[in-house]
Design an enzyme around this catalytic site. Structure first.
Site, PDB file in Angstrom:
ATOM      1  N   ASP A   1       0.833  -1.201   0.000  1.00  0.00           N
ATOM      2  CA  ASP A   1       0.000   0.000   0.000  1.00  0.00           C
ATOM      3  C   ASP A   1       0.868   1.251   0.000  1.00  0.00           C
ATOM      4  OD1 ASP A   1       0.907  -0.269   2.706  1.00  0.00           O
ATOM      5  OD2 ASP A   1      -0.955  -1.288   3.215  1.00  0.00           O
TER       6      ASP A   1
ATOM      7  N   ASP B   1      -8.498  -3.140  14.018  1.00  0.00           N
ATOM      8  CA  ASP B   1      -9.874  -3.325  13.539  1.00  0.00           C
ATOM      9  C   ASP B   1      -9.992  -4.461  12.536  1.00  0.00           C
ATOM     10  OD1 ASP B   1      -8.647  -2.230  11.335  1.00  0.00           O
ATOM     11  OD2 ASP B   1      -9.982  -0.505  11.165  1.00  0.00           O
TER      12      ASP B   1
ATOM     13  N   HIS C   1      -8.072  -4.914   9.754  1.00  0.00           N
ATOM     14  CA  HIS C   1      -7.721  -4.641   8.354  1.00  0.00           C
ATOM     15  C   HIS C   1      -6.395  -5.295   7.985  1.00  0.00           C
ATOM     16  CE1 HIS C   1      -5.545  -0.941  10.004  1.00  0.00           C
ATOM     17  NE2 HIS C   1      -4.616  -1.490   9.237  1.00  0.00           N
TER      18      HIS C   1
ATOM     19  N   GLU D   1     -10.077  -1.458   5.102  1.00  0.00           N
ATOM     20  CA  GLU D   1     -10.776  -1.220   6.352  1.00  0.00           C
ATOM     21  C   GLU D   1     -12.083  -2.031   6.405  1.00  0.00           C
ATOM     22  OE1 GLU D   1      -9.244   0.188   8.623  1.00  0.00           O
ATOM     23  OE2 GLU D   1      -8.492   2.204   8.183  1.00  0.00           O
TER      24      GLU D   1
END
Length: 263
Positions: free
Chosen positions: A70, A139, A141, A146
């Site tokens: 990313d 979370d 990801h 996400e």
């Protein structure tokens, strides 16, 4: 999917480095081995261990290609927290990989959708990724997919949650400096790698790890998509394994792993 519980971070990093080293040394037939590189805190120990093996044991990355997971949108490539800069500093500077052999999403591209398509095509043209390193967010990801991300998504732009921005603020001067947008390999892109190696350290990741490997496959926990992949190695330390219901079985299975099977 194999879940491997190790005593500490050093043991987690060593096993991940073993997996990468095997790919680098053997390659894929006569082709150049292709690595998928993640950033964040967790993989840094892997890169340092690979650097040590390069210096002390002759492990060469000269034939290796690499793709980044990313990149921040709008952050200049020369910024110290751009992922291109981080990989150059924390990995490329430690080994003998050709800098031109490292590709990443261009977060400064004028046409982000076109750049996203280019990036997926570049991975395919390289023959796909042999081993993809992954971290996991609090979370759930992976990459920057996400919660709510499509399980078949491709490389694209994503908006970071405030939780992720807070988690990443430690790398910047302040939380306000963390970009709101990123380009990330999609979950569908990630799943095309031949071998996924997901690493997690610390009790702060325990809930996310449990949801990813023992919970339902759901966009609510994007990392749960690894359950649909044919070859996944999840390597965690004891605190990150604290919420795993089958932890005793995972330890037993690792202890009795067939000697011929390897990682």
């Amino acid at each position: 999917m194999e879940i491997v519980i190790r005593d500490d971070a050093a043991a987690v990093h060593a096993l991940a480095a073993d997996i990468v080293e095997k790919v680098v040394r053997t390659g894929r037939d006569a082709d150049r081995p292709v690595l998928g590189l993640a950033t964040g805190s967790t993989p840094l120990g892997v890169y340092r261990e690979l650097g040590r093996r390069h210096r002390e044991e002759g492990l060469s990355f000269a034939r290796t290609r690499a793709f980044l997971l990313d990149e921040y949108v709008g952050l200049p490539a020369a910024h110290p927290q751009s992922y291109r800069s981080v990989i150059r500093t924390e990995f490329a500077a430690l080994v003998d990989i050709d800098l031109d052999a490292i590709d990443g999403p261009n977060g400064e591209a004028a046409d982000i959708p076109a750049e996203s398509a280019r990036y997926d095509a570049a991975i395919a043209d390289a023959g796909g990724i042999d081993v993809q390193l992954l971290g996991i967010g609090t979370d759930g990801h992976i990459g920057f997919n996400e919660p709510g991300s499509s399980l078949v998504s491709r490389t694209r732009v994503k908006t970071l949650t405030e939780q992720t921005r807070r988690d990443n603020a430690r790398f910047f001067d302040s939380a306000e400096d963390v970009p709101h947008h990123v380009m990330t390999q999609g979950l569908g892109t990630i799943r095309e790698a031949r071998h996924l190696v997901l690493l997690a350290l610390g009790d702060g990741k325990a809930d996310a790890v449990a949801a990813a490997v023992e919970g339902p496959v759901s966009a609510f926990c994007p990392a749960s998509v690894i359950q649909m992949h044919p070859r996944v190695t999840v390597v965690v330390d004891e605190p990150a394994a604290a919420r795993l219901r089958l932890a005793d079985y995972y330890r037993y299975a690792a202890e009795h792993k067939p000697s011929w099977q390897g990682w």
